[in-house]
Every structure is written in C-alpha cells, then in structure tokens.
Design an enzyme around this catalytic site. Sequence first.
Site, PDB file in Angstrom:
ATOM      1  N   GLU A 207      27.983  96.589  17.369  1.00  0.00           N
ATOM      2  CA  GLU A 207      27.701  97.900  17.254  1.00  0.00           C
ATOM      3  C   GLU A 207      28.770  98.751  16.942  1.00  0.00           C
ATOM      4  O   GLU A 207      29.782  98.254  17.203  1.00  0.00           O
ATOM      5  CB  GLU A 207      26.731  98.169  18.030  1.00  0.00           C
TER       6      GLU A 207
ATOM      7  N   CYS B 274      32.310  89.715  24.696  1.00  0.00           N
ATOM      8  CA  CYS B 274      33.507  89.832  25.343  1.00  0.00           C
ATOM      9  C   CYS B 274      33.577  88.794  26.406  1.00  0.00           C
ATOM     10  O   CYS B 274      32.598  88.573  27.154  1.00  0.00           O
ATOM     11  CB  CYS B 274      33.540  91.451  25.777  1.00  0.00           C
TER      12      CYS B 274
ATOM     13  N   CYS C  62      29.744  96.651  32.841  1.00  0.00           N
ATOM     14  CA  CYS C  62      29.754  96.815  31.173  1.00  0.00           C
ATOM     15  C   CYS C  62      28.782  95.713  30.612  1.00  0.00           C
ATOM     16  O   CYS C  62      28.603  94.546  30.625  1.00  0.00           O
ATOM     17  CB  CYS C  62      31.072  96.293  30.535  1.00  0.00           C
TER      18      CYS C  62
ATOM     19  N   CYS D  50      33.882  92.205  32.848  1.00  0.00           N
ATOM     20  CA  CYS D  50      33.835  93.568  33.760  1.00  0.00           C
ATOM     21  C   CYS D  50      32.395  93.700  34.127  1.00  0.00           C
ATOM     22  O   CYS D  50      31.306  93.824  33.439  1.00  0.00           O
ATOM     23  CB  CYS D  50      34.402  94.792  32.887  1.00  0.00           C
TER      24      CYS D  50
ATOM     25  N   CYS E 251      33.990 104.612  16.313  1.00  0.00           N
ATOM     26  CA  CYS E 251      34.109 103.508  17.394  1.00  0.00           C
ATOM     27  C   CYS E 251      33.899 102.344  16.914  1.00  0.00           C
ATOM     28  O   CYS E 251      32.745 101.912  16.363  1.00  0.00           O
ATOM     29  CB  CYS E 251      33.355 103.791  18.628  1.00  0.00           C
TER      30      CYS E 251
ATOM     31  N   CYS F  97      28.992 101.358  24.808  1.00  0.00           N
ATOM     32  CA  CYS F  97      29.394  99.999  24.618  1.00  0.00           C
ATOM     33  C   CYS F  97      28.313  98.929  25.165  1.00  0.00           C
ATOM     34  O   CYS F  97      27.805  98.656  26.298  1.00  0.00           O
ATOM     35  CB  CYS F  97      30.556  99.769  25.690  1.00  0.00           C
TER      36      CYS F  97
HETATM   37  N1  SAH Z   1      37.675  95.751  26.121  1.00  0.00           N
HETATM   38  C1  SAH Z   1      38.362  97.364  25.668  1.00  0.00           C
HETATM   39  C2  SAH Z   1      37.603  97.968  24.995  1.00  0.00           C
HETATM   40  C3  SAH Z   1      36.066  98.138  24.648  1.00  0.00           C
HETATM   41  S1  SAH Z   1      35.163  98.824  26.219  1.00  0.00           S
HETATM   42  C4  SAH Z   1      38.471  97.950  27.194  1.00  0.00           C
HETATM   43  O1  SAH Z   1      37.710  97.455  28.029  1.00  0.00           O
HETATM   44  O2  SAH Z   1      39.117  98.761  27.248  1.00  0.00           O
HETATM   45  C5  SAH Z   1      35.544 100.641  26.057  1.00  0.00           C
HETATM   46  C6  SAH Z   1      35.572 101.470  27.095  1.00  0.00           C
HETATM   47  O3  SAH Z   1      34.406 101.664  27.469  1.00  0.00           O
HETATM   48  C7  SAH Z   1      36.570 100.945  28.221  1.00  0.00           C
HETATM   49  O4  SAH Z   1      37.278 101.848  28.822  1.00  0.00           O
HETATM   50  C8  SAH Z   1      35.326 100.389  29.439  1.00  0.00           C
HETATM   51  O5  SAH Z   1      36.110 100.058  30.583  1.00  0.00           O
HETATM   52  C9  SAH Z   1      34.295 101.407  29.112  1.00  0.00           C
HETATM   53  N2  SAH Z   1      33.282 101.085  29.538  1.00  0.00           N
HETATM   54  C10 SAH Z   1      32.306  99.846  29.528  1.00  0.00           C
HETATM   55  N3  SAH Z   1      31.022  99.929  30.216  1.00  0.00           N
HETATM   56  C11 SAH Z   1      30.906 101.130  30.577  1.00  0.00           C
HETATM   57  C12 SAH Z   1      30.029 101.925  31.343  1.00  0.00           C
HETATM   58  N4  SAH Z   1      28.964 101.345  31.624  1.00  0.00           N
HETATM   59  N5  SAH Z   1      30.119 103.140  31.564  1.00  0.00           N
HETATM   60  C13 SAH Z   1      31.255 103.788  31.096  1.00  0.00           C
HETATM   61  N6  SAH Z   1      32.424 103.299  30.643  1.00  0.00           N
HETATM   62  C14 SAH Z   1      32.079 101.864  30.426  1.00  0.00           C
HETATM   63 FE1  SF4 Z   2      35.238  93.604  27.494  1.00  0.00          FE
HETATM   64 FE2  SF4 Z   2      33.492  95.591  28.346  1.00  0.00          FE
HETATM   65 FE3  SF4 Z   2      35.586  94.820  29.888  1.00  0.00          FE
HETATM   66 FE4  SF4 Z   2      35.970  96.114  27.700  1.00  0.00          FE
HETATM   67  S1  SF4 Z   2      34.928  97.047  29.454  1.00  0.00           S
HETATM   68  S2  SF4 Z   2      37.035  94.297  28.562  1.00  0.00           S
HETATM   69  S3  SF4 Z   2      34.203  95.236  26.288  1.00  0.00           S
HETATM   70  S4  SF4 Z   2      33.626  93.631  29.370  1.00  0.00           S
END
Ligand code: SAH
Ligand code: SF4
Length: 347
Positions: A91, A111, A118, A115, A104, A332
């Site tokens: 996306e 991934c 996420c 995390c 974006c 995301c």
């Molecule tokens: N993998 C990279 C970039 C993609 S995620 C990273 O982790 O930085 C992009 C951003 O969205 C990151 O800062 C991540 O921590 C944040 N993110 C992911 N899930 C989220 C959520 N549920 N609420 C707020 N931010 C979130």
């Molecule tokens: Fe991967 Fe989501 Fe963590 Fe970014 S925030 S590194 S996309 S798992």
Amino acid sequence: MNAKPDIRAMTVEQLAAQLQPEWPAWRARQVVDWLQKGADFGQMSNLPAALRQQLAERYSLAGVTVEKKYVSAADGTVKYGFLLADGERIESVLMQYRHGWSQCISTQAGCRMGCAFCATGRDGWRRNLTAGEMLSEIETAQADHGVRVSSVVLMGMGEPLDNYDHVVAFLDRLAEPGGVQIGMRHISLSTCGLVDRIEQLMQRRYQLTLSVSLHAPNNAIRDRLMPVNRKWPVETLLTACRAYAEETGRRISFEYAMIDGVNDTDACAAELAARLRGMLCHVNLIPINTVEGTPWRASSRQRIAAFTKVLESKGIVTTVRRTLGADIEASCGQLRRRLQAEKRESQ
Ligand code: SAH
Ligand code: SF4
C-alpha cells in the site's frame, strides 16, 4: 516470482546494451520514457511492433497496478492498494500539503521486524520490492491521480534498511533524466534502527532525512515493543544516530508513538530528553493507531501536550504529527490487512 528480468530494474544504458545490435541506443531511451510515464509494452505507440513484442517476450514489467483506491472525504488523502506482478499486495498513501503532494511508499511486501504495535509487522514478511517497483509506486500514483509528487517518505510497509541494496538503487535512480526527479532533500527514510545499515548509509552522505522509530526512552520499554532492540539497544542506536547527524550534517527525526500508560509519562520525556541532549535532531510525536488484537491505545491530547512541554523545556524541538486520512485507514499495514481479509471471505 517471474523468471524474466525486470525491465524497470535496468538503467537506460543497460537496456541499450541488451537491445543492441538489433536496435539503436535511442530506442532504449524511448522505452524508458514510456516506463517512466507508467505505460506497459502495448502502449508504447512510437515503437515498432517487433520491438514491443520482443520486449514483452524478454522482460517482465514488474510495476505496480492499482487494485483499490480510497480518497478521504475529510482531507483528500488518497490510499492505494497496489498489486505486484506476482500477486503480492502493498500500500501507498498520497497526502496533499501546502507545498505539494507527498507520497508514502512501501519498500517490502510485509516486514520481518515484528514490532508489536504494527499491523504490517504482525502479518510477517513476504518479499523485498525492487527499485523498479518502488519507482513504479510513484509513477503509477502520479499517472492515476493526475498530480506531481514532490516529496517521498519511505514509511509504508516494510523496513527500508532490511532491503538495503534495492532501496539504495531506488534512491540513486530518483534523479534519472525524465524520471520522477525528486531531490534527496525531499526524501525521508524511516527505520526501526538497523545500526549496521545506518552506518553504511551514512557513508553515502545522502542529503535525505533519516527518521528513526524510537518509541521509547530506554531498553526496558523498547524491548517490549520492538524485537530489533534486543539486537541493537537504545545506547548503540543513539550512538550511531549521533555519528550520522555529525557526518551528514542532517537533522535526525525521531518518531515516537505515544502509547497510553506505556511510554508517555513525564519521566519518560525527561529520560528521552537526557538521551538526545546535544544531538542535531527533533522528535515527532504520533498518537498510536490501535491495531486490532493489540492492547495499546493512544495517549490523550493532554498527555501529549504535557510530554511535549517537558521535551521543549529541555531544548528538544518537538512536533506532533497531524493525522491525515483517518477515515480511510491511511496508516501502515491497515488497508492491506483489510484487503486480504476481504479476499479470504470471498474465496
Ligand atoms: N519500518 C520502518 C518504516 C515503516 S513503519 C520503521 O519502522 O520506521 C513507519 C512508521 O509507522 C514507523 O515510525 C512505525 O513505528 C510507525 N507505526 C507502525 N505502526 C504504527 C501504529 N499502529 N501507530 C502509529 N505508528 C505506527
Ligand atoms: Fe516493520 Fe512495522 Fe516495525 Fe516498521 S514498524 S519495522 S514496518 S514491523
């Protein structure tokens, strides 16, 4: 994946070399011009039919196609569900700011960083995107929505530094003549903190903005949220960030998702400020987006204001991210989750 080589992954020089001696080098330029406009082989109307046919036989056109498009009624934000040539889904989001359109983009299908908060991380990793596919996200959105994208954030699905070679190839191709023509100062790359890769990227001295997803002031909290912290703990990560900012002269942007009762106390803010003291950086606070099946909720507006005040009182420049496209789940991994759920239901 398709066994034919991806024509989008090639530079104009590489393609010219492969088309010769049968076709002159300027034909490669024509092909690339079309690709940059988002065309497929059949649409390349100024090429001889024989060449079009050869291209289709020899190369795959690993671009993205629009599977779903949602436009926010509230603010015009556009969310794309893109389909890749092998059926994977990613996306991408287009947002309008005063200075133009920002996109974006995703760097991986899924991934593997896991995390906990996420949606993408919870669904696992499928594969890396190629440089051509990342460029195609921009070309396709521009053509589809009839706008010019003037800045790009690598903040969609995936961890860009876990797909290092393709991402660097993508960054190097942004300035290609006739291409998307976006300068490095208009690019942000967001990482969960792969320290060895941050050090490698630093050597390239790109003028892009590095965003680091910190989300916690210490290892006790960060370990709970981000498995990557066990490999690259907060101290190691921040040492690399300090070096990066000094080497490149570019301010680091720390992303900090505000999670009610987890990382949002005044004590957390004070600890964070102490860790970042003297670094060329700023902090971007983001109320967390609750993902189904997870316990975390966003901090209240008052809590975010209080946290901001502590950081600012200690000299840390702090912003609170505007949430765009909340009505279309423009964050995301959320759209992809829904598309896959819909697909499962209809099967
Ligand atoms: N993998 C990279 C970039 C993609 S995620 C990273 O982790 O930085 C992009 C951003 O969205 C990151 O800062 C991540 O921590 C944040 N993110 C992911 N899930 C989220 C959520 N549920 N609420 C707020 N931010 C979130
Ligand atoms: Fe991967 Fe989501 Fe963590 Fe970014 S925030 S590194 S996309 S798992």
